[in-house]
Scaffold this active site. Structure first.
Site, PDB file in Angstrom:
ATOM      1  NE  ARG A 235       6.384   3.276   1.578  1.00 20.88           N
ATOM      2  CZ  ARG A 235       7.204   2.289   0.631  1.00 20.88           C
ATOM      3  NH1 ARG A 235       6.600   1.172   0.354  1.00 20.88           N
ATOM      4  NH2 ARG A 235       8.375   2.756   0.330  1.00 20.88           N
TER       5      ARG A 235
ATOM      6  NE  ARG B 123      10.446   9.027   3.395  1.00 24.46           N
ATOM      7  CZ  ARG B 123      11.557   8.064   3.079  1.00 24.46           C
ATOM      8  NH1 ARG B 123      12.857   7.955   3.070  1.00 24.46           N
ATOM      9  NH2 ARG B 123      11.139   7.055   2.220  1.00 24.46           N
TER      10      ARG B 123
ATOM     11  NE  ARG C 281      10.463  -1.965   1.341  1.00 24.34           N
ATOM     12  CZ  ARG C 281      11.205  -0.816   0.917  1.00 24.34           C
ATOM     13  NH1 ARG C 281      12.128  -0.867   0.434  1.00 24.34           N
ATOM     14  NH2 ARG C 281      10.576   0.192   1.455  1.00 24.34           N
TER      15      ARG C 281
ATOM     16  CE  LYS D 299      13.073   7.861  -1.584  1.00 23.06           C
ATOM     17  NZ  LYS D 299      12.042   7.511  -2.102  1.00 23.06           N
TER      18      LYS D 299
ATOM     19  NE  ARG E 223      10.117  -2.190  -3.055  1.00 22.33           N
ATOM     20  CZ  ARG E 223      10.583  -1.179  -2.448  1.00 22.33           C
ATOM     21  NH1 ARG E 223      11.725  -0.424  -2.927  1.00 22.33           N
ATOM     22  NH2 ARG E 223       9.757  -0.314  -1.994  1.00 22.33           N
TER      23      ARG E 223
HETATM   24  P1  B4P Z   1      13.891   1.833  -4.717  1.00 21.54           P
HETATM   25  O1  B4P Z   1      15.071   2.248  -5.408  1.00 21.54           O
HETATM   26  O2  B4P Z   1      13.517   0.839  -3.809  1.00 21.54           O
HETATM   27  O3  B4P Z   1      12.983   3.190  -4.204  1.00 21.54           O
HETATM   28  P2  B4P Z   1      13.198   4.124  -3.075  1.00 21.54           P
HETATM   29  O4  B4P Z   1      12.663   5.210  -3.861  1.00 21.54           O
HETATM   30  O5  B4P Z   1      14.352   4.038  -2.619  1.00 21.54           O
HETATM   31  O6  B4P Z   1      12.253   3.361  -1.998  1.00 21.54           O
HETATM   32  P3  B4P Z   1      11.373   3.857  -0.971  1.00 21.54           P
HETATM   33  O7  B4P Z   1      10.822   5.300  -0.819  1.00 21.54           O
HETATM   34  O8  B4P Z   1      10.100   2.909  -1.109  1.00 21.54           O
HETATM   35  O9  B4P Z   1      11.879   3.425   0.452  1.00 21.54           O
HETATM   36  P4  B4P Z   1      12.677   3.803   1.825  1.00 21.54           P
HETATM   37  O10 B4P Z   1      13.618   2.748   1.802  1.00 21.54           O
HETATM   38  O11 B4P Z   1      13.322   5.197   1.480  1.00 21.54           O
HETATM   39  O12 B4P Z   1      13.122   1.269  -6.092  1.00 21.54           O
HETATM   40  C1  B4P Z   1      11.815   0.760  -5.978  1.00 21.54           C
HETATM   41  C2  B4P Z   1      11.628  -0.074  -6.994  1.00 21.54           C
HETATM   42  O13 B4P Z   1      11.534   0.225  -8.319  1.00 21.54           O
HETATM   43  C3  B4P Z   1      12.588  -1.376  -6.737  1.00 21.54           C
HETATM   44  O14 B4P Z   1      11.834  -2.534  -7.073  1.00 21.54           O
HETATM   45  C4  B4P Z   1      13.541  -1.142  -8.160  1.00 21.54           C
HETATM   46  O15 B4P Z   1      14.134  -2.521  -8.740  1.00 21.54           O
HETATM   47  C5  B4P Z   1      12.644  -0.601  -9.337  1.00 21.54           C
HETATM   48  N1  B4P Z   1      13.246   0.432 -10.121  1.00 21.54           N
HETATM   49  C6  B4P Z   1      14.084   1.476  -9.655  1.00 21.54           C
HETATM   50  N2  B4P Z   1      14.482   2.100 -10.723  1.00 21.54           N
HETATM   51  C7  B4P Z   1      13.758   1.797 -11.875  1.00 21.54           C
HETATM   52  C8  B4P Z   1      13.672   1.960 -12.860  1.00 21.54           C
HETATM   53  N3  B4P Z   1      14.473   3.087 -13.885  1.00 21.54           N
HETATM   54  N4  B4P Z   1      13.107   1.379 -13.817  1.00 21.54           N
HETATM   55  C9  B4P Z   1      12.079   0.430 -13.399  1.00 21.54           C
HETATM   56  N5  B4P Z   1      12.069   0.001 -12.227  1.00 21.54           N
HETATM   57  C10 B4P Z   1      12.843   0.622 -11.343  1.00 21.54           C
HETATM   58  O16 B4P Z   1      11.637   3.956   2.980  1.00 21.54           O
HETATM   59  C11 B4P Z   1      11.030   2.720   3.579  1.00 21.54           C
HETATM   60  C12 B4P Z   1      10.399   3.469   4.883  1.00 21.54           C
HETATM   61  O17 B4P Z   1      11.062   3.788   5.733  1.00 21.54           O
HETATM   62  C13 B4P Z   1       9.283   4.730   4.717  1.00 21.54           C
HETATM   63  O18 B4P Z   1       8.130   4.379   4.272  1.00 21.54           O
HETATM   64  C14 B4P Z   1       9.382   5.414   6.401  1.00 21.54           C
HETATM   65  O19 B4P Z   1       8.641   4.199   7.079  1.00 21.54           O
HETATM   66  C15 B4P Z   1      10.734   4.783   6.651  1.00 21.54           C
HETATM   67  N6  B4P Z   1      11.586   5.895   6.573  1.00 21.54           N
HETATM   68  C16 B4P Z   1      12.662   6.022   5.736  1.00 21.54           C
HETATM   69  N7  B4P Z   1      13.305   7.379   5.945  1.00 21.54           N
HETATM   70  C17 B4P Z   1      12.704   7.973   6.788  1.00 21.54           C
HETATM   71  C18 B4P Z   1      12.724   9.183   7.185  1.00 21.54           C
HETATM   72  N8  B4P Z   1      13.915   9.980   6.983  1.00 21.54           N
HETATM   73  N9  B4P Z   1      11.681   9.963   8.141  1.00 21.54           N
HETATM   74  C19 B4P Z   1      10.950   8.925   8.579  1.00 21.54           C
HETATM   75  N10 B4P Z   1      10.780   7.581   8.172  1.00 21.54           N
HETATM   76  C20 B4P Z   1      11.617   7.041   7.271  1.00 21.54           C
END
Ligand code: B4P
Length: 189
Positions: free
Chosen positions: A144, A88, A133, A13, A127
């Site tokens: 998660r 979420r 992290r 995302k 990662r």
């Molecule tokens: P990301 O792009 O970092 O993945 P994400 O889905 O955004 O991350 P996530 O769900 O972990 O975290 P968030 O910050 O939202 O990609 C992950 C990895 O994959 C990276 O290393 C990237 O390089 C790699 N990658 C990406 N695309 C790729 C591809 N095509 N091929 C190969 N590799 C690839 O949330 C973190 C925490 O914050 C939550 O657990 C919660 O505690 C809190 N939080 C956030 N929003 C919240 C909400 N609305 N309500 C309550 N808590 C919340």
């Protein structure tokens, strides 16, 4: 354009929201990034959020909703935004609806990035090795993913009923996934 990006942890995302927001010329609003910036800065919000994030739990809705309301009321978000990681929970969906309605706005699309569980675990373990992290340890990743399945995956049904949901296959190169997202949004580069 007002777009929400959903998908399990590690679906990409954050990676995609940044690129797509740049192409659309709107801000990328990531609740995860806002929490991490507050944790890094040692603010009261950061101290509260860190307890939950480190356990793989969601930060309480009251805290998260107030933060998003404040961010979306800023001038740069008036023409549109890409929301990454919000809503979420059921309560966050209702809160986002209320925020948009009071501003006379509505969502244009909700995109769900779909990725196999083995692939997201592999990405997050990688990662963790590269960036360290604190919510990327294997136990926390598993927690998660459980919380996502319980609390967030069911929300896509609501957006499906509203005709907003588009599923996008999230595996393959970052560029391939971006191309699929733009196609789902009917945006030409
Ligand atoms: P990301 O792009 O970092 O993945 P994400 O889905 O955004 O991350 P996530 O769900 O972990 O975290 P968030 O910050 O939202 O990609 C992950 C990895 O994959 C990276 O290393 C990237 O390089 C790699 N990658 C990406 N695309 C790729 C591809 N095509 N091929 C190969 N590799 C690839 O949330 C973190 C925490 O914050 C939550 O657990 C919660 O505690 C809190 N939080 C956030 N929003 C919240 C909400 N609305 N309500 C309550 N808590 C919340």
């Amino acid at each position: 354009m007002r777009v929400v990006l959903m998908g399990p942890p590690g679906a990409g995302k954050g990676t995609q929201a940044q690129v797509v927001a740049g192409i659309l010329g709107v801000p990328h609003v990531s609740t995860g990034d806002i929490f991490r910036a507050n944790v890094a800065g040692g603010t009261p919000l950061g101290v509260e959020a860190k307890r939950y994030m480190d356990a793989g739990e969601y930060v309480p809705d009251g805290v998260t909703n107030a933060m998003v309301r404040d961010r979306l009321s800023q001038d740069d978000a008036r023409p549109g935004f890409v929301l990454d990681g919000y809503p979420r929970t059921v309560e966050q969906v209702a809160e986002l609806d209320a925020m948009l309605e009071s501003a006379g706005q509505r969502l244009d699309a909700v995109l769900e990035l779909t990725v196999d569980t083995d692939e997201v675990v592999a990405r997050l373990v990688k990662r963790a090795a590269e960036q360290g992290r604190s919510d990327d340890s294997e136990d926390v990743i598993r927690r998660r993913l459980e919380i996502y399945a319980e609390q967030t995956a069911p929300l896509t049904a609501t957006y499906h009923e509203q005709g907003l949901l588009r599923q996008v296959y999230g595996q393959g190169s970052v560029e391939d996934v971006t191309a699929r997202i733009l196609e789902a949004l009917d945006v030409k580069r």
